[in-house]
Motif scaffolding. Structure first.
Motif: not given
Lengths: 445, 286
Positions: A47, A143, A264, B96, B282-286, A259, A257, A139, B280, A145
């Motif tokens: 990661k 994961s 916004s 947003g 995907s931002k998962n999994p965080r 990361l 999160s 997903n 970009t 989570r």
């Protein structure tokens, strides 16, 4: 026990913990977390490569030159994506296997088949019904989570095995094939029942939707509700932070999160424009935002300030296991990826660490909020690349304010001191626990 | 004593952080400097101008279709500039939302070159207010019919391409030579557009859609008139593309409900943009 724990608080915490450790859920959760730890550890290193180094928005990625169409780099990105998705992004499937296996073993049922059935059940539940992409999954459920859900599912599968199939006989049949066949037919009914329940569940309930409903709600609260009263704003941010921290303690997820840093939130944008216009972060209109409090001061090493735990272990721990885990998870934790230490110690579901896991971030935020309100340091207003090391977020987000760096150091020291007594308690408990295992309480597999 | 042995890890940790801190601090100083030069807002709106005799409500259905067809949630803000330079707003931009639609309509929405000049001035008033309010630094432009002419006039006379980026422009049935079929007979407006074309932003990608029925016009605007845009844009901006649409709903006013048009619109106005998060990973999994 009274010899080990001298003060009253320690003793009562130890008592609660030992009681909880008698619970089947607790035993199974701990063993499962240990089982997935190596995959989590490998995944968290991948990661780092994926999100921090190779991603254009990553902390190190922003420093590197642009390599948009480089074939080699793109292949590396592809492979690391693959591996990180199938390690860190897949651990819940492994956890489902482990939880079912240990549960079935506890009930003296076929543990291998229970584990496999539970894996399949989790995949069935997280299957996406889509014509465009056959064989794709939600997903989030697979994961890290989804760990809590996976463990509960695994235990449920183990329980179904207990209810619907007989014990496995101890006597082995002479040849291999009939041995396997015998096992199959003993468990076949349970397997079918589990698969049917999973299929019904996945068809009728949109699991991914419901599991993220509370998050969506908190998310919209976080971005849409703004108050001019800084006290209320502080309560709101710490409330959402608390929710995030508790959820990650339980192996779920939360709106903040580690990361991704928000972009916004209107207050955060307001601050940014102010800072860009006035060329300084001092005097920005909103002192208290989720960036200036939670992300800058409460996430050293990810949710729960787990980097402070690692430092505390280095300072006071004499337990070789704790030290090994701390060494191995140190680097990912620097980049706020704390899955390793969460499963390795384990911190997740570990009632001993619940208090510092919540208190360290909240007290850090309180110190930061006080300093911000007294204008001793500027708020963190500039955008930060993802995976910026926790102790550097405030410094970089204020564009190099020394005051912010000093308060970061104060907060780290405070967090470490909050963790230290609990590391000691955990160590002592571990001794008792080790003795229990030696006495054959549950057979360590 | 375990503490002493572990001391080296603590030292390593501290050194590692300092080592990471210095370059990223320098980088950030730099990026803040460039950001201060221009706002780095994540918002990149799609600004739309309707054609003559249409109000700011002209694109309500188009936005609804886009949102439902692609499962997106763009908000819609509508401005009307009155003849006394006052602006009224309706609708909101959700917090947003990085790709909102903003429609600028005019109380005086009549046809004719003189009115287009006036409307371009009114538009510049509205645009200044928008950028003050929402602080974006780049946008996509869409114009239906005369809306495209207003855009062109605005880009040539009011727009400052040093501080602002227009990423893509899309127009439908914009008659650069009014009702004139033959491009040799240039109207005053076309000549003026060509005269000032050097002021057009050099990095603009422009897609002009012309509808045709029976090979010649879309019922109102002749193909030759839309095609005259090439004398203005070709060789000046980065890309100039002319697209001809035929078949069902290819008439001048229907065109924005045409399913081919919806696809093109989504592709050029929403799908393909440097600020588009879809590009970009995907931002998962965080």
């Amino acid at each position: 026990m009274n010899k080990l724990f001298t003060n009253k608080f320690e003793r009562s915490l130890a008592k609660i913990t030992l009681k909880l450790q008698q619970l089947l859920f607790y035993k199974i959760a701990q063993k499962t977390l240990f089982m997935i730890f190596p995959f989590v550890l490998i995944g968290s290193f991948l990661k780092i490569i994926q999100a921090v180094i190779l991603s254009k928005e990553g902390f190190i990625g922003t420093l590197l030159p642009d390599f948009e169409d480089n074939w080699l780099v793109n292949s590396i990105i592809g492979v690391t994506n693959n591996l990180s998705n199938l390690t860190l992004g897949f651990v819940s499937v492994l956890a489902a296997f482990g939880a079912a296996k240990y549960t079935a073993k506890h009930f003296k049922r076929d543990d291998q088949l229970a584990g496999l059935t539970s894996m399949v059940a989790l995949l069935i539940i997280s299957y996406i019904y889509s014509k465009a992409q056959p064989l794709s999954f939600h997903n989030n459920l697979l994961s890290i989570r989804g760990t809590l859900f996976a463990i509960l599912l695994g235990m449920f599968v183990g329980w179904i095995f207990k209810q619907t199939s007989p014990e496995i006989p101890h006597k082995h049949l002479p040849n291999f094939t009939s041995n396997i066949l015998q096992r199959t037919f003993i468990s076949l009914r349970s397997i079918l029942i589990v698969i049917l329940i999973a299929a019904l569940f996945s068809a009728l309930v949109n699991v991914a939707y419901y599991s993220h409903l509370p998050d969506e709600f908190m998310d919209s609260l976080a971005t849409n509700y703004q108050s001019n009263n800084s006290g209320i704003e502080f309560l709101k941010i710490s409330g959402i932070a608390l929710y995030t921290i508790i959820m990650s303690f339980l192996g779920w997820s939360g709106p903040y999160s580690p990361l991704d840093i928000e972009k916004s939130d209107p207050n955060i944008l307001d601050n940014l424009y102010y800072a860009l216009n006035h060329h300084t972060a001092w005097g920005a209109p909103h002192d208290l935002t989720s960036n200036s409090l939670y992300h800058a001061f409460a996430t050293f090493g990810g949710a729960g300030s787990t980097l402070a735990l690692i430092i505390a272990i280095f300072l006071v721990s004499r337990d070789p296991d704790f030290q090994t885990v701390a060494k191995w998870t140190m680097i990912p934790s620097v980049f706020n990826i704390n899955s390793g230490i969460m499963t390795g110690i384990p911190v997740m579901f570990n009632i001993v660490f619940l208090i510092p896991f919540i208190m360290a971030p909240l007290i850090s935020m309180l110190i930061a909020a006080t300093a911000l309100s007294l204008h001793l340091m500027p708020p963190c207003v500039y955008p930060i690349p993802s995976g910026t090391p926790g102790p550097l977020i405030a410094f970089i987000g204020t564009n190099g304010s020394w005051q912010a760096l000093i308060f970061t150091l104060i907060d780290i020291v405070v967090s470490v001191y909050i963790y230290i007594p609990f590391v000691k308690i955990a160590e002592k408990l571990k001794k008792i626990d080790n003795l229990a295992i030696e006495e054959g309480d549950i057979d360590g597999q | 004593m375990a503490n002493k042995r572990n001391f080296k890890y603590l030292v390593f940790l501290a050194l590692f952080l300092v080592l990471l801190g210095i370059p990223s601090y320098l980088w950030n100083k730099n990026s803040v400097k460039t950001m201060a030069g221009r706002y780095n807002s994540p918002m990149s709106p799609i600004i739309m101008i309707p054609g003559s005799s249409a109000s700011a409500n002209r694109f309500d259905d188009l936005v609804k279709t886009i949102n439902s067809k692609y499962g997106e949630h763009h908000s819609l803000l509508k401005l009307t500039v009155h003849t006394n330079d006052k602006i009224t707003y309706s609708g909101t931009i959700k917090a947003g939302d990085t790709r909102p639609f903003i429609v600028v309509g005019f109380q005086n929405n009549n046809d004719g070159y003189d009115n287009i000049k006036k409307q371009a001035r009114w538009f510049s008033i509205a645009f200044d207010q928008l950028k003050q309010r929402y602080r974006f630094n780049n946008f996509n432009a869409f114009g239906h019919s005369n809306g495209g002419l207003i855009w062109t006039y605005y880009l040539e006379h009011y727009f400052d391409s040093n501080t602002f980026d227009v990423n893509q422009m899309l127009t439908v049935g914009s008659p650069y030579n009014f009702e004139e079929k033959n491009s040799n007979n240039r109207t005053q407006m076309l000549n003026d557009f060509i005269k000032h074309r050097d002021k057009l932003p050099a990095d603009l990608a422009y897609y002009s859609i012309a509808g045709t029925k029976l090979y010649t016009d879309d019922g109102i605007v002749p193909l030759g008139s839309v095609d005259s845009g090439k004398y203005i844009f070709e060789g000046i901006i980065k890309h100039y593309t002319l697209i001809t649409l035929t078949g069902d709903k290819a008439q001048h006013s229907d065109m924005i409900a045409n399913s081919q048009f919806i696809i093109l619109f989504h592709q050029y106005m929403i799908g393909n943009n440097k600020n588009n998060p879809a590009q970009t990973p995907s931002k998962n999994p965080r």
